[in-house]
Design a protein around this motif. Structure first.
Motif, PDB file in Angstrom:
ATOM      1  N   VAL A  96       0.948  -1.416   0.313  1.00 24.05           N
ATOM      2  CA  VAL A  96       0.031  -0.051   0.149  1.00 24.05           C
ATOM      3  C   VAL A  96       0.617   1.362   0.441  1.00 24.05           C
ATOM      4  CG1 VAL A  96      -1.975  -1.038   1.351  1.00 24.05           C
ATOM      5  CG2 VAL A  96      -0.086   0.271   2.501  1.00 24.05           C
ATOM      6  N   VAL A  97       0.364   2.501   0.005  1.00 22.05           N
ATOM      7  CA  VAL A  97       0.508   3.512  -0.185  1.00 22.05           C
ATOM      8  C   VAL A  97       0.110   4.796   0.857  1.00 22.05           C
ATOM      9  CG1 VAL A  97       1.658   5.573  -1.874  1.00 22.05           C
ATOM     10  CG2 VAL A  97       1.596   3.755  -2.417  1.00 22.05           C
ATOM     11  N   VAL A  98       1.129   5.161   1.847  1.00 25.32           N
ATOM     12  CA  VAL A  98       0.013   5.736   2.436  1.00 25.32           C
ATOM     13  C   VAL A  98       0.115   7.385   2.649  1.00 25.32           C
ATOM     14  CG1 VAL A  98      -0.527   5.951   4.970  1.00 25.32           C
ATOM     15  CG2 VAL A  98      -0.010   3.842   4.138  1.00 25.32           C
ATOM     16  N   GLU A  99      -0.906   7.871   2.924  1.00 22.28           N
ATOM     17  CA  GLU A  99      -0.863   9.678   3.547  1.00 22.28           C
ATOM     18  C   GLU A  99      -1.545   9.949   4.803  1.00 22.28           C
ATOM     19  OE1 GLU A  99      -4.022  12.811   1.337  1.00 22.28           O
ATOM     20  OE2 GLU A  99      -1.678  12.935   0.762  1.00 22.28           O
ATOM     21  N   HIS A 100      -0.623  10.367   5.351  1.00 19.22           N
ATOM     22  CA  HIS A 100      -1.152  10.335   7.312  1.00 19.22           C
ATOM     23  C   HIS A 100      -1.691  12.204   7.305  1.00 19.22           C
ATOM     24  CE1 HIS A 100      -0.362  10.711  11.922  1.00 19.22           C
ATOM     25  NE2 HIS A 100      -1.411  10.271  11.050  1.00 19.22           N
ATOM     26  N   ASN A 101      -2.408  12.479   7.635  1.00 19.16           N
ATOM     27  CA  ASN A 101      -3.022  13.545   7.808  1.00 19.16           C
ATOM     28  C   ASN A 101      -2.327  14.125   6.809  1.00 19.16           C
ATOM     29  OD1 ASN A 101      -4.068  12.946  10.218  1.00 19.16           O
ATOM     30  ND2 ASN A 101      -2.432  13.761  11.189  1.00 19.16           N
ATOM     31  N   GLY A 102      -2.454  14.034   5.212  1.00 16.42           N
ATOM     32  CA  GLY A 102      -2.058  15.366   4.241  1.00 16.42           C
ATOM     33  C   GLY A 102      -0.835  15.172   4.219  1.00 16.42           C
ATOM     34  N   GLU A 103       0.312  14.577   4.378  1.00 14.25           N
ATOM     35  CA  GLU A 103       1.326  13.867   4.218  1.00 14.25           C
ATOM     36  C   GLU A 103       1.803  12.468   3.864  1.00 14.25           C
ATOM     37  OE1 GLU A 103       5.529  13.913   6.727  1.00 14.25           O
ATOM     38  OE2 GLU A 103       4.142  14.558   7.244  1.00 14.25           O
ATOM     39  N   ALA A 104       2.377  12.329   2.761  1.00 12.67           N
ATOM     40  CA  ALA A 104       3.138  11.164   2.399  1.00 12.67           C
ATOM     41  C   ALA A 104       4.108  10.175   3.201  1.00 12.67           C
ATOM     42  CB  ALA A 104       3.528  11.156   0.786  1.00 12.67           C
ATOM     43  N   VAL A 105       3.970   9.317   3.369  1.00 15.62           N
ATOM     44  CA  VAL A 105       4.771   8.245   4.430  1.00 15.62           C
ATOM     45  C   VAL A 105       5.297   7.394   3.808  1.00 15.62           C
ATOM     46  CG1 VAL A 105       4.361   7.127   6.365  1.00 15.62           C
ATOM     47  CG2 VAL A 105       3.058   9.022   6.201  1.00 15.62           C
ATOM     48  N   ALA A 106       7.094   7.796   3.880  1.00 16.98           N
ATOM     49  CA  ALA A 106       7.214   6.385   2.952  1.00 16.98           C
ATOM     50  C   ALA A 106       6.803   5.250   3.621  1.00 16.98           C
ATOM     51  CB  ALA A 106       8.779   6.444   3.299  1.00 16.98           C
ATOM     52  N   PRO A 107       7.443   3.916   3.310  1.00 17.78           N
ATOM     53  CA  PRO A 107       6.711   2.742   3.497  1.00 17.78           C
ATOM     54  C   PRO A 107       8.074   2.186   5.074  1.00 17.78           C
ATOM     55  CG  PRO A 107       6.789   2.452   1.294  1.00 17.78           C
ATOM     56  CD  PRO A 107       7.122   3.685   1.757  1.00 17.78           C
ATOM     57  N   SER A 108       9.337   2.672   4.920  1.00 13.81           N
ATOM     58  CA  SER A 108      10.646   3.102   5.559  1.00 13.81           C
ATOM     59  C   SER A 108       9.902   2.927   6.776  1.00 13.81           C
ATOM     60  CB  SER A 108      11.770   3.073   5.310  1.00 13.81           C
ATOM     61  OG  SER A 108      11.726   4.479   5.109  1.00 13.81           O
ATOM     62  N   GLU A 109       8.879   4.783   7.113  1.00 10.33           N
ATOM     63  CA  GLU A 109       8.637   5.036   8.621  1.00 10.33           C
ATOM     64  C   GLU A 109       7.086   4.566   9.267  1.00 10.33           C
ATOM     65  OE1 GLU A 109       9.238   7.881   9.887  1.00 10.33           O
ATOM     66  OE2 GLU A 109      11.301   7.373   8.671  1.00 10.33           O
ATOM     67  N   PHE A 110       6.494   3.676   8.701  1.00  7.56           N
ATOM     68  CA  PHE A 110       5.610   3.227   8.757  1.00  7.56           C
ATOM     69  C   PHE A 110       5.458   2.133  10.544  1.00  7.56           C
ATOM     70  CE2 PHE A 110       3.545   1.578   4.657  1.00  7.56           C
ATOM     71  CZ  PHE A 110       3.358   3.031   4.236  1.00  7.56           C
ATOM     72  N   SER A 111       6.824   1.709  10.583  1.00  7.95           N
ATOM     73  CA  SER A 111       6.678   0.979  12.033  1.00  7.95           C
ATOM     74  C   SER A 111       7.005   2.421  12.853  1.00  7.95           C
ATOM     75  CB  SER A 111       8.013   0.281  11.908  1.00  7.95           C
ATOM     76  OG  SER A 111       9.485   0.740  11.300  1.00  7.95           O
ATOM     77  N   ARG A 112       7.121   3.494  12.190  1.00  2.00           N
ATOM     78  CA  ARG A 112       7.888   4.619  13.816  1.00  2.00           C
ATOM     79  C   ARG A 112       6.840   5.927  14.091  1.00  2.00           C
ATOM     80  NH1 ARG A 112      12.843   3.665  11.618  1.00  2.00           N
ATOM     81  NH2 ARG A 112      12.081   4.858   9.299  1.00  2.00           N
ATOM     82  N   ARG A 113       5.696   5.678  12.450  1.00  2.71           N
ATOM     83  CA  ARG A 113       4.957   6.969  12.338  1.00  2.71           C
ATOM     84  C   ARG A 113       3.121   6.205  13.425  1.00  2.71           C
ATOM     85  NH1 ARG A 113       3.145  11.092   9.204  1.00  2.71           N
ATOM     86  NH2 ARG A 113       5.689  10.494   8.586  1.00  2.71           N
ATOM     87  N   ARG A 114       3.586   7.463  14.450  1.00  2.00           N
ATOM     88  CA  ARG A 114       2.230   7.073  15.574  1.00  2.00           C
ATOM     89  C   ARG A 114       0.552   7.665  15.230  1.00  2.00           C
ATOM     90  NH1 ARG A 114       2.506   3.605  19.294  1.00  2.00           N
ATOM     91  NH2 ARG A 114       4.394   2.958  20.527  1.00  2.00           N
ATOM     92  N   LEU A 115      -0.140   6.602  14.930  1.00  2.00           N
ATOM     93  CA  LEU A 115      -1.345   7.588  14.729  1.00  2.00           C
ATOM     94  C   LEU A 115      -2.165   7.739  15.407  1.00  2.00           C
ATOM     95  CD1 LEU A 115      -3.056   5.397  12.559  1.00  2.00           C
ATOM     96  CD2 LEU A 115      -2.108   6.283  11.339  1.00  2.00           C
ATOM     97  N   ASN A 116      -3.185   9.229  15.822  1.00  2.00           N
ATOM     98  CA  ASN A 116      -3.655   9.480  17.472  1.00  2.00           C
ATOM     99  C   ASN A 116      -5.471   9.726  16.637  1.00  2.00           C
ATOM    100  OD1 ASN A 116      -1.901   9.554  19.431  1.00  2.00           O
ATOM    101  ND2 ASN A 116      -0.624  10.670  17.308  1.00  2.00           N
ATOM    102  N   ALA A 117      -6.823   9.275  17.917  1.00  3.07           N
ATOM    103  CA  ALA A 117      -7.681   9.773  17.787  1.00  3.07           C
ATOM    104  C   ALA A 117      -7.820  10.941  16.781  1.00  3.07           C
ATOM    105  CB  ALA A 117      -8.428   9.812  19.219  1.00  3.07           C
ATOM    106  N   ASP A 118      -8.662  10.820  15.846  1.00  4.87           N
ATOM    107  CA  ASP A 118      -9.136  11.834  14.008  1.00  4.87           C
ATOM    108  C   ASP A 118      -8.127  12.054  13.443  1.00  4.87           C
ATOM    109  OD1 ASP A 118     -11.885  11.600  15.765  1.00  4.87           O
ATOM    110  OD2 ASP A 118     -10.896  13.278  17.283  1.00  4.87           O
ATOM    111  N   ASP A 119      -6.639  11.250  13.029  1.00  4.72           N
ATOM    112  CA  ASP A 119      -6.418  11.280  12.712  1.00  4.72           C
ATOM    113  C   ASP A 119      -6.631  11.054  11.236  1.00  4.72           C
ATOM    114  OD1 ASP A 119      -4.100  12.581  14.036  1.00  4.72           O
ATOM    115  OD2 ASP A 119      -2.561  10.794  13.957  1.00  4.72           O
ATOM    116  N   THR A 120      -6.452  11.114  10.087  1.00  6.13           N
ATOM    117  CA  THR A 120      -6.719  11.598   8.735  1.00  6.13           C
ATOM    118  C   THR A 120      -5.615  10.286   8.261  1.00  6.13           C
ATOM    119  OG1 THR A 120      -8.397  12.949   8.472  1.00  6.13           O
ATOM    120  CG2 THR A 120      -7.864  12.124   6.270  1.00  6.13           C
ATOM    121  N   LEU A 121      -6.132   9.243   7.365  1.00  3.33           N
ATOM    122  CA  LEU A 121      -5.126   8.497   6.527  1.00  3.33           C
ATOM    123  C   LEU A 121      -6.183   8.024   5.136  1.00  3.33           C
ATOM    124  CD1 LEU A 121      -4.272   5.472   8.984  1.00  3.33           C
ATOM    125  CD2 LEU A 121      -3.032   7.452   7.624  1.00  3.33           C
ATOM    126  N   GLU A 122      -5.298   7.744   3.969  1.00  5.19           N
ATOM    127  CA  GLU A 122      -5.458   7.719   2.707  1.00  5.19           C
ATOM    128  C   GLU A 122      -4.921   6.754   2.299  1.00  5.19           C
ATOM    129  OE1 GLU A 122      -7.949   9.405   0.519  1.00  5.19           O
ATOM    130  OE2 GLU A 122      -8.490  10.603   1.886  1.00  5.19           O
TER     131      GLU A 122
END
Length: 86
Positions: free
Chosen positions: A52-78
């Motif tokens: 998958v390709v992920v955008e978190h709160n409007g910012e593209a996220v590199a797959p290498s960051e998936f294990s470090r990027r934290r999600l909180n309530a009401d965050d937005t993902l594409e």
């Protein structure tokens, strides 16, 4: 390319605690055990992080960051699933 999200059932989105345990994925509320990483969220949604390709709160996220990027309530993902073929 296939867009994915697993929406909440109509009854699950009600109540004070329910709103604190969801993110918005592809425009729909999705229940999640928060806080968690993007990788943990994807696995809980039965998605392979490398597919998958992920955008978190409007910012593209590199797959290498998936294990470090934290999600909180009401965050937005594409979330867009990579589909091979032709």
């Amino acid at each position: 390319i296939e867009r994915l999200a697993r929406p909440l059932d109509a009854d699950l989105g009600r109540g004070k605690n329910a709103a604190m345990n969801q993110v918005i994925a592809n425009g729909k509320p999705v229940e999640a055990k928060l806080p968690c990483t993007i990788e943990e969220f994807l696995i809980a949604q039965k998605l392979l992080p490398r597919s998958v390709v992920v955008e978190h709160n409007g910012e593209a996220v590199a797959p290498s960051e998936f294990s470090r990027r934290r999600l909180n309530a009401d965050d937005t993902l594409e979330i867009v699933k990579i589909v091979a073929g032709g």
